[in-house]
Write a protein that holds these residues in place. Structure first.
Motif, short mmCIF file in Angstrom:
data_model
loop_
_atom_site.label_atom_id
_atom_site.label_comp_id
_atom_site.label_asym_id
_atom_site.label_seq_id
_atom_site.Cartn_x
_atom_site.Cartn_y
_atom_site.Cartn_z
N GLN A 56 0.83 -1.21 0.00
CA GLN A 56 0.00 0.00 0.00
C GLN A 56 0.87 1.26 0.00
OE1 GLN A 56 -3.51 -0.11 0.22
NE2 GLN A 56 -3.82 2.10 0.37
N ALA A 57 1.85 1.31 0.89
CA ALA A 57 2.70 2.51 0.99
C ALA A 57 3.53 2.72 -0.27
CB ALA A 57 3.60 2.41 2.22
N ALA A 58 4.02 1.61 -0.86
CA ALA A 58 4.84 1.74 -2.07
C ALA A 58 4.00 2.31 -3.22
CB ALA A 58 5.41 0.37 -2.46
N ILE A 59 2.77 1.86 -3.35
CA ILE A 59 1.90 2.36 -4.42
C ILE A 59 1.51 3.81 -4.15
CG2 ILE A 59 -0.25 2.04 -5.70
CD1 ILE A 59 -0.08 -0.94 -5.12
N GLU A 60 1.24 4.13 -2.90
CA GLU A 60 0.88 5.52 -2.57
C GLU A 60 2.02 6.48 -2.89
OE1 GLU A 60 -0.48 5.34 1.49
OE2 GLU A 60 -2.48 4.61 0.90
N LYS A 61 3.23 6.01 -2.72
CA LYS A 61 4.40 6.84 -3.04
C LYS A 61 4.47 7.10 -4.55
CE LYS A 61 9.31 6.74 -1.97
NZ LYS A 61 10.39 5.87 -1.41
N ILE A 62 4.19 6.06 -5.33
CA ILE A 62 4.19 6.21 -6.79
C ILE A 62 3.07 7.17 -7.21
CG2 ILE A 62 3.78 4.97 -8.97
CD1 ILE A 62 4.99 2.43 -7.53
N GLU A 63 1.91 7.02 -6.58
CA GLU A 63 0.77 7.89 -6.89
C GLU A 63 1.09 9.35 -6.53
OE1 GLU A 63 -2.78 7.55 -4.46
OE2 GLU A 63 -4.00 7.43 -6.29
N ILE A 77 -5.91 3.55 -7.99
CA ILE A 77 -5.12 2.37 -8.34
C ILE A 77 -5.68 1.20 -7.56
CG2 ILE A 77 -2.84 1.29 -8.33
CD1 ILE A 77 -1.72 4.25 -8.22
N ILE A 78 -6.06 0.14 -8.26
CA ILE A 78 -6.51 -1.10 -7.60
C ILE A 78 -5.62 -2.22 -8.12
CG2 ILE A 78 -8.41 -2.74 -7.26
CD1 ILE A 78 -10.37 -0.47 -7.86
N ALA A 106 0.14 10.57 -16.97
CA ALA A 106 0.13 10.10 -15.58
C ALA A 106 -0.22 8.61 -15.53
CB ALA A 106 -0.85 10.92 -14.75
N ALA A 107 -1.16 8.17 -16.36
CA ALA A 107 -1.54 6.75 -16.36
C ALA A 107 -0.37 5.88 -16.84
CB ALA A 107 -2.77 6.53 -17.25
N GLU A 108 0.35 6.34 -17.85
CA GLU A 108 1.49 5.56 -18.34
C GLU A 108 2.62 5.52 -17.31
OE1 GLU A 108 2.66 5.39 -22.46
OE2 GLU A 108 1.34 7.08 -22.83
N PHE A 109 2.84 6.65 -16.66
CA PHE A 109 3.84 6.72 -15.59
C PHE A 109 3.49 5.74 -14.47
CE2 PHE A 109 4.87 8.41 -11.40
CZ PHE A 109 6.22 8.71 -11.49
N LEU A 110 2.23 5.79 -14.03
CA LEU A 110 1.79 4.88 -12.95
C LEU A 110 2.01 3.43 -13.35
CD1 LEU A 110 -1.51 6.66 -11.82
CD2 LEU A 110 0.61 6.46 -10.50
N MET A 111 1.64 3.09 -14.58
CA MET A 111 1.81 1.70 -15.03
C MET A 111 3.28 1.30 -15.07
SD MET A 111 -0.96 0.26 -15.18
CE MET A 111 -0.08 -1.23 -15.69
N ASP A 112 4.13 2.17 -15.59
CA ASP A 112 5.55 1.82 -15.67
C ASP A 112 6.13 1.58 -14.27
OD1 ASP A 112 5.52 1.96 -18.41
OD2 ASP A 112 6.60 3.85 -18.56
N TYR A 113 5.76 2.43 -13.33
CA TYR A 113 6.29 2.26 -11.97
C TYR A 113 5.66 1.08 -11.24
CZ TYR A 113 9.73 5.86 -11.95
OH TYR A 113 10.88 6.57 -12.21
N ARG A 117 8.18 -1.36 -9.59
CA ARG A 117 8.48 -0.84 -8.26
C ARG A 117 7.42 -1.16 -7.21
NH1 ARG A 117 12.53 -0.76 -10.40
NH2 ARG A 117 14.06 0.90 -10.69
N ALA A 118 6.34 -1.79 -7.60
CA ALA A 118 5.35 -2.20 -6.59
C ALA A 118 5.64 -3.67 -6.27
CB ALA A 118 3.94 -2.02 -7.13
N PRO A 119 5.63 -4.04 -4.99
CA PRO A 119 6.10 -5.37 -4.59
C PRO A 119 5.09 -6.50 -4.84
CG PRO A 119 5.52 -4.09 -2.65
CD PRO A 119 5.36 -3.17 -3.83
N PHE A 120 4.96 -6.83 -6.14
CA PHE A 120 4.14 -7.96 -6.56
C PHE A 120 5.01 -8.91 -7.36
CE2 PHE A 120 1.04 -4.53 -6.16
CZ PHE A 120 -0.03 -5.16 -5.52
N TRP A 121 4.67 -10.18 -7.26
CA TRP A 121 5.37 -11.20 -8.05
C TRP A 121 4.32 -12.17 -8.59
CZ3 TRP A 121 6.69 -9.44 -3.24
CH2 TRP A 121 7.83 -8.64 -3.21
#
Lengths: 146, 82, 146, 82
Positions: A56-63, A77-78, A106-113, A117-121
Motif C-alpha cells: 500500500q505505501a509503495a503504491i501511494e508513493k508512486i501515486e 489504483i486497484i 500520468a496513467a502511463e507513468f503509474l503503469m511503468d512504476y 516498483r510495486a512489490p508484486f510477483w
C-alpha cells in the motif's frame, strides 16, 4: 486519490463513475486495465504474491509522485493478489485531469512504476508445471523516460 | 533482533517466508554473507545478487544499506506488478 | 473494431466488459473518456454538431490507421452529438492489445486524430451568450508526433 | 448540380445548412469566389480561408480540389471533436 490492494475483483465502470461523480472540472479520464493473458494456451491460473506490509505505501508513493508531476484532479489504483484465471482483471489505474495529455501521461507513468516498483510477483501455473514471471529489461528501461 | 522476509522464488528456495535473526551484520551485504554461510538453501537463494532486490523497513534500497536500528529486511526478485 | 456516433449516453464499464468478454489474449485495455468541462462556471450546455454523412466513415478511417500501426486486438470509439451538460460524457475510446505500450499509444493516436480530423464542432452556451469552441494549435501540432 | 453544405459558424453566417447549386466552377476555390460574389453573408463566411476546412464527397481535401463529378462540397471551421 485512492489505492486499494485486494483479492476480490473490481468493476471498472462503477469505479470510474464513483471516482468522477459530480465533477465538471475534469475533461479527461484515462483508465488502464491489466488482464491475465494465456499466451501458450495451457495457463491454469496466475498466482499473485505481494508484500503486505509494504504494498500500500509503495503504491501511494508512486501515486504521490504522479500527482506532483501532472495536473491531476483524481487518481485510483486497484491491484489484486491471489489466484487469478485467464481473462481475469489483475489491476486498474484511472486518472482524471482537465486535459488529456496529463491524464494519459500520468496513467502511463503509474503503469511503468507499478510494473517494476510495486512489490508484486507473478507465478504462472500451467498444465505442465509452474514458473515465476521474469521481470523484463524493457520494463526497467521504461522508467528512464520519466 | 531483525525480521528477515522472503518473497517469490527466494521464499521457495529458502523454504520459509520469514525468520527472526540475531545478527551483528552492519549492512545488508554482510547479512547476505552471513546467511549464505549457514546452509545450501541460502547459498542457492543468494548466489546471484544481481537477480535480487532488497527492502529495508519496507523501503527499496541497495545491498550497502546499514542495518543499525532496522526492524525488517526483505529479499525478493525484481518485481512484476501491473 | 466498432465505431458508434449517437446522441444517447454510454456505459463505460458495460462497453469495456462486452468488448473483451471471453478473450484471454489481450493483457492491456486502455480507455479514454471525454467529459464536458465547465471551466468558467457559467456553462449551461454544450452543443455538439457533426456531419452525419461523413462522421462514421471518417472515424472508421482513423481507427483503421490505428489498427495498421499497432498490434491491437480490438478497439471501440463512441462519440456523442447533441446537447450535453457539464459533467456529461462526450465520447470514449477503448483499445485492447497484448501489451500496454500498444494499447496506450493507439488510444493517444485515436484521440489526437478524433480531436482534429473527425467532423464535430462544439458550441458552448453560457449564462451570458454562446460561442463556438476554437480548435487549438496544440491539437493540430499533436498530429505531428505520429 | 452540386450540394453545398455548411457546418458550425459557417452555417450560421450563411444562414442555411445546405443548398443545391448549378455551378461551372472547376475547383473548390473557384466555387468560393463565386459564392463570395453573391451576397454579404457569403463574403462574411468565406473572408478568411485559413479559418476554413473543406470536404469533397465527405473526404477532407484542400481548396484546389477539382469539382468535376463531385456531388457534395462541405465547408466548416477546423474540427473540435474528442
Amino acid at each position: 486519490m485512492a489505492v486499494r490492494v485486494q483479492d476480490k475483483d473490481f468493476d471498472l465502470g462503477a469505479e470510474v463513475a464513483a471516482f468522477c461523480r459530480g465533477r465538471a472540472d475534469m475533461g479527461a479520464i484515462v483508465t488502464f486495465t491489466g488482464v491475465v493473458r494465456d499466451v501458450g494456451g495451457g495457463l491454469k491460473h496466475m498466482l499473485i504474491e505481494h508484500y503486505p506490509a509494504m504494498t500500500q505505501a509503495a503504491i501511494e508513493k508512486i501515486e504521490a509522485e504522479a500527482v506532483q508531476r501532472w495536473s491531476l484532479g483524481d487518481s485510483l489504483i486497484i491491484h489484486r493478489f491471489g489466484a487469478l484465471e485467464p481473462g481475469d482483471r489483475i489491476m486498474m489505474v484511472a486518472t482524471a485531469a482537465p486535459h488529456r495529455a496529463d491524464a494519459f501521461q500520468a496513467a502511463e507513468f503509474l503503469m511503468d512504476y507499478l510494473k517494476s516498483r510495486a512489490p508484486f510477483w507473478k507465478k504462472e501455473v500451467t498444465d505442465t508445471g509452474e514458473s515465476w514471471v521474469s521481470a523484463k529489461d524493457e520494463d526497467e528501461d521504461a522508467l528512464n523516460r520519466w | 533482533m531483525i525480521d528477515v522476509v522472503y518473497f517469490a522464488w527466494v521464499r521457495e528456495r529458502i523454504g520459509l517466508p520469514k525468520e527472526r535473526l540475531d545478527t551483528t551484520s552492519a549492512t545488508v551485504r554482510e547479512l547476505v554473507t552471513e546467511l549464505r554461510a549457514r546452509e545450501d538453501r541460502y547459498e542457492a537463494a543468494f548466489a546471484d545478487l544481481s537477480a535480487l532486490r532488497v527492502a529495508v523497513d519496507q523501503e527499496l534500497t541497495d545491498f550497502d544499506a546499514p542495518l543499525a536500528g532496522v526492524r525488517e529486511v526483505a529479499f525478493f526478485p525484481p518485481m512484476t506488478g501491473g
